[in-house]
Every structure is written in structure tokens, then in C-alpha cells.
Design an enzyme around this catalytic site. Structure first.
Site, PDB file in Angstrom:
ATOM      1  N   GLU A 177      44.946  33.922  33.041  1.00 45.32           N
ATOM      2  CA  GLU A 177      45.022  34.030  31.780  1.00 45.32           C
ATOM      3  C   GLU A 177      44.511  32.937  31.114  1.00 45.32           C
ATOM      4  O   GLU A 177      45.196  31.867  30.699  1.00 45.32           O
ATOM      5  CB  GLU A 177      46.480  34.386  31.323  1.00 45.32           C
ATOM      6  N   LYS A 219      43.932  38.323  32.641  1.00 46.43           N
ATOM      7  CA  LYS A 219      44.555  38.439  31.301  1.00 46.43           C
ATOM      8  C   LYS A 219      43.877  37.871  30.228  1.00 46.43           C
ATOM      9  O   LYS A 219      44.256  36.605  29.868  1.00 46.43           O
ATOM     10  CB  LYS A 219      45.996  38.135  31.367  1.00 46.43           C
TER      11      LYS A 219
HETATM   12  P1  13P Z   1      51.746  38.282  23.919  1.00 42.86           P
HETATM   13  O1  13P Z   1      51.280  39.797  24.137  1.00 42.86           O
HETATM   14  O2  13P Z   1      52.715  38.282  22.972  1.00 42.86           O
HETATM   15  O3  13P Z   1      50.262  37.499  23.500  1.00 42.86           O
HETATM   16  O4  13P Z   1      52.078  37.690  25.050  1.00 42.86           O
HETATM   17  C1  13P Z   1      51.386  37.675  26.536  1.00 42.86           C
HETATM   18  C2  13P Z   1      51.718  36.606  27.329  1.00 42.86           C
HETATM   19  O5  13P Z   1      52.143  36.747  28.203  1.00 42.86           O
HETATM   20  C3  13P Z   1      51.316  35.259  26.656  1.00 42.86           C
HETATM   21  O6  13P Z   1      51.133  34.530  27.700  1.00 42.86           O
END
Ligand code: 13P
Length: 339
Positions: A177, A219
Site C-alpha cells: 500500500e 492497494k
Molecule cells: P481508507 O479506505 O479509509 O482510506 O482506509 C484504507 C486503509 O486501510 C488505509 O490504510
């Protein structure tokens, strides 16, 4: 590395019509969210709120995996069932956030480096034994005048690849991510450039470090303007720019992309995903969700009105958003289903 197990679980997480619930807010973040809706924050209220979500009837048709925080993976449902077992019994894979947070990047004011590599192998091994089958590590990239710097991009890309390699060695599918934040007044073009830069750097590090791409998930943020930008682009433009950027900067043997919502409204997050899945252009990967706020915001507000482990109105709000996003996986969502 058990490539077969990793590939099987990565594909399972992005199976048709299902996506991931990100319920891995750190104790600090979850406490802030509870206090913002008037609930006193404690280990017990964090448990009760999440146990309520996890006992929602039927959500497993829209949710393939739930990301937990370290505190939650050790907690139980009201009847004493360990939370990872509750999820597995419903056919949902338990996941775990393994980074220890984004800290100040030395010599680079306003930028962050995500920490948590020390002891990661041992923690992954423990989480696997507790039932976790995938993990998450979030890097944070901020856009501002002169930011992000090369140092921020390269250090975070390197850490994401090191984390991924260790997870895979221990049997956990890594969710990679690199989040480009929506904070600021930058336009969507700038978001595109920076997202392309961090994706290139991350996958180049993954290649150097032997990360098995078919056993991982990405992600990312969508390509969207900053919150304070005057030039707001349309939902169609967000969908088109996002798919263009990913097509050019993400390996095509990755099984799936699970977007974060990043502060978009619930309906925007669903609508954008829906438009991407509606395109006639074929995508090499599954396009799915790993939303935190966009799946939970309404459910949390409702739970605050009646803080029980079996609050039906909160569960209904969560189930509604999960179903809307499940439809968006097929391009079958429409605005009139929201009312
Ligand atoms: P959000 O969808 O609220 O951005 O959170 C996703 C997430 O896991 C951020 O690390």
C-alpha cells in the site's frame, strides 16, 4: 516460499463480487474515531464495535478478507470465539496490519517513512499461527511544493519490498500500500505523476528483492485531485486516469488491485470502482476494494447511538455499503440503489 498457497489466497481475496474490509485502524486512530462520535475509547469499546461488524448476517457474500490490528486479532466475540476463528468460520480470510506506523523521515520535514521491519519475521510467523493469511503495510506519500522527495520515494519503496519478501517467506500474502494522500491543493495530473513514480519505484524494488508478484496484491489510491484543489474532475475522469496509470505502472501478472478509499465519500468510492469495472477495456487484474472509512463511516455513526454487540442498524449500514461495493465489482452499481 509456498508460491501455490500465496497465489491461491491472493486470488481468493479478489474473487468475483468480494473485497476486503480494512478494520485495522491503530488503537490511536480507532480511539479518535470513537471519540469523534461520542463514545469513550477503550480496548472494550474497540472490541465491541468491531465484534458487532463481524457478526453481521450475510456480509461474507461481499467480504473475502478483513484486515485486523494487533489488539483485535487477540480479542474475542461476545460468546468467547476468537475473532480470527469467527472470520474463518464464515469463509473470510483474517489479515493483519504489520507496519508499526509512519514516522518522521529524518532530514525531510513533512515526509514520513513507515517502520516495522525489525522483528517482522517473528511477528508474521506468530500471526500465521493465529490464522492470518495476508498482511498490510501502508506507506504515506504527501504532495506539496517540492514533495515528495526522491528520499521519501526510495526509502518507502525499499521498505514495502522488504516487508513483502518477509511476508511471503512466512506464508502471508502482502498487500502493498503506497498511499498518495488527498491532502493539499494539487490537481489530478500531479497525483498521476507521483502515483506513477511510487509505483515504478516499488515494483522495481520488488523485482530486485525477489517478491513473487502473482502472490501479492496492490492497494493504491485512485488518481484524484487534492481536497483543496479548485479543479475537481468528474467521476469518469477519475476512473479513466486511474486505469491508465495502473495499466502503465503495475505488472500485469499481479492478481488484483484493492483500492483504499482515502477520504472519498462513500458513494464516490463505490461509483469510481463501478466505472472502472464497467469499462469495455479488459484489465489484466481484478479491480476491487479494501476500504476502511468508505465501508464503516455510516456503521460507526449508527453504532454510537446504541453501543451493543448486536446493533442491527449499524450492521444494516455496513451490509448496505458492502453490497454496493460488491455490485461495483461487476459494474452493476447505480445511484438509485443508494436510496
Ligand atoms: P481508507 O479506505 O479509509 O482510506 O482506509 C484504507 C486503509 O486501510 C488505509 O490504510
Amino acid at each position: 516460499m509456498d508460491r501455490e498457497l500465496l497465489e491461491k489466497n491472493a486470488r481468493f481475496l479478489v474473487s468475483p463480487g468480494r473485497g476486503i474490509l480494512a478494520a485495522d485502524e491503530s488503537n490511536g486512530t480507532m480511539s479518535n474515531r470513537l471519540e469523534a462520535v461520542g463514545v469513550e475509547a477503550s480496548s472494550e469499546t474497540r472490541r465491541a464495535y468491531r465484534a458487532n461488524l463481524f457478526s453481521t448476517e450475510g456480509y461474507e457474500s461481499a467480504i473475502s478478507g478483513v484486515i485486523l490490528f494487533d489488539e483485535t486479532i487477540r480479542q474475542t466475540m461476545k460468546d468467547g470465539t476468537p475473532i480470527p476463528s469467527e472470520l474463518s468460520n464464515r469463509g473470510i480470510l483474517p489479515g493483519i496490519k504489520v507496519d508499526t506506523g509512519a514516522k518522521e523521515l529524518a532530514n525531510h520535514e513533512g515526509e514520513k517513512i513507515t517502520e516495522g521491519l525489525d522483528g517482522l519475521r517473528e511477528r508474521c510467523s506468530e500471526y500465521f499461527a493465529m490464522g492470518a493469511r495476508f498482511a498490510k503495510w501502508r506507506a504515506v506519500i504527501r504532495i506539496d511544493a517540492g514533495l515528495p522527495t526522491k528520499a521519501c520515494i526510495t526509502t518507502n519503496a525499499h521498505a514495502l519490498a522488504r516487508y513483502s519478501a518477509i511476508c511471503q517467506e512466512q506464508g502471508l500474502v502482502p498487500i502493498i500500500e503506497p498511499e498518495v494522500l488527498m491532502d493539499g491543493d494539487h490537481d489530478a495530473r500531479r497525483c498521476y505523476e507521483v502515483t506513477a513514480e511510487i509505483l515504478d519505484a516499488t515494483f522495481s524494488e520488488c523485482e530486485s528483492q525477489g517478491v513473487h508478484i502473482p502472490g501479492a496484491l496492490l492497494k493504491p489510491n485512485m488518481i484524484i485531485q487534492g481536497n483543496d484543489c479548485e479543479n475537481q474532475i468528474s467521476r469518469e475522469e477519475v476512473a479513466n486516469l486511474t486505469v491508465e496509470c495502473l495499466t502503465n505502472h503495475v505488472p500485469h501478472d499481479l492478481p488484483g488491485i484493492v483500492f483504499l478509499s482515502g477520504g472519498q465519500s462513500d458513494e464516490d468510492a463505490t461509483a469510481h470502482l463501478n466505472l472502472m469495472n464497467k469499462m469495455t477495456q479488459e484489465h489484466p487484474w481484478e479491480l476491487s476494494y479494501s476500504y476502511g472509512r468508505a465501508l464503516q463511516a455510516d456503521a460507526l455513526r449508527k453504532w454510537a447511538e446504541d453501543t451493543e454487540d448486536s446493533d442491527i442498524s449499524s450492521q444494516a449500514a455496513f451490509l448496505h455499503r458492502a453490497k454496493m461495493n460488491s455490485l461495483a465489482r461487476f459494474g452493476d452499481w447505480s445511484q438509485d440503489l443508494e436510496t
